[in-house]
Design an enzyme around this catalytic site. Structure first.
Site, PDB file in Angstrom:
ATOM      1  CG  ASP A 204      -2.116   0.850   1.087  1.00  0.00           C
ATOM      2  OD1 ASP A 204      -2.332   1.393  -0.011  1.00  0.00           O
ATOM      3  OD2 ASP A 204      -2.853   1.008   2.077  1.00  0.00           O
TER       4      ASP A 204
ATOM      5  CG  ASN B  10      -7.397  -2.497  -5.879  1.00  0.00           C
ATOM      6  OD1 ASN B  10      -6.443  -3.226  -5.623  1.00  0.00           O
ATOM      7  ND2 ASN B  10      -7.733  -1.496  -5.073  1.00  0.00           N
TER       8      ASN B  10
END
Ligand code: FPP
Length: 227
Positions: free
Chosen positions: A2, A50
């Site tokens: 991330d 996503n």
């Protein structure tokens, strides 16, 4: 992995540059894990959620995947690393799916380390699949409900041939799991670092491993029982 977007923003770049630099950390991490003798490394590269990102960003990530696979296949072979993928792979663009299948096939006999990419992966989606498949088998008398145990669940997960997670590392300062391997991390050690993924180096990986080595994993037992 991330923090690619924030890394880019901090430097005044577009998000794609963050992802591009993230691939360098992928390379460094894979290399370090192989050298350290780690047998399994799973990278959360693209989640089921996503897909909701802007199309341009999704396209960039898919392009990066294809180019990284093409670029790294020789390194995987040379280092005896086999590639696997978990997730709803049929949702990936044809080009990505094809490239992925080719690399998986050509590295399948490599034995030093297994590198698994979680792509279009979501743990809830995985568990839903498990429930559907097992229900189907019960309905058709392939297995009986009374015999369902942890090993049967494990056999139906995308990760069926992988061991449980020992150490889960999340970069960028967020302290959450975000739908990753929920069943498989039951007894994993969690490690959160503020380092953004493109800045994550082999030294950061070693720091995480050293902290892991100093944890006492009791698996529900007492300290005395462990020692
Ligand atoms: C999360 O950062 C990262 C991703 C959604 C993609 C990860 C992909 C790569 C590192 C590159 C390609 C991977 C391989 C395996 C070659 P974010 O975009 O959510 O960052 P932010 O939270 O700072 O916005």
């Amino acid at each position: 992995m991330d923090g690619n977007g924030r890394w880019a923003k901090q430097k005044g770049f577009i998000r794609a540059i963050g992802h591009e630099n993230g691939t360098k950390s992928v390379r460094e991490t894979v290399e370090a894990c192989a050298e350290l003798g780690i047998k399994n490394l799973t990278l959360y590269a693209f989640s089921t959620e996503n897909w909701k990102r802007p199309k341009l960003e999704v396209d960039t990530l898919m392009r990066l995947l294809v180019s990284s696979l093409k670029k790294e296949i020789n390194t995987l072979q040379k280092n005896n690393i086999s590639l696997k993928a978990i997730g709803k792979l049929s949702n990936l663009p044809k080009k990505v799916h094809k490239e992925l299948k080719e690399v998986i096939e050509s590295t399948k006999n490599n034995s030093r380390m297994t590198l698994t990419l979680a792509l279009s992966y979501g743990s809830r989606d995985e568990l839903l699949n498990v429930v559907k498949e097992i229900s189907y088998k019960v309905k058709n008398n392939i297995i009986s409900a009374e015999n369902i145990d942890e090993s049967i669940i494990n056999e139906h997960l995308y990760t069926q041939n992988l061991p449980d997670v020992d150490l889960l590392i999340r970069t960028s300062g967020e302290q959450r799991i975000s739908n990753f391997l929920l069943w498989q991390i039951a007894y994993a050690e969690l490690y959160f670092t503020k380092v953004l993924w493109p800045d994550f180096t082999q030294q950061h990986l070693c720091d995480a491993i050293i902290e892991y080595q100093n944890r006492e994993r009791r698996f529900g037992k007492t300290s005395e029982q462990i020692s």
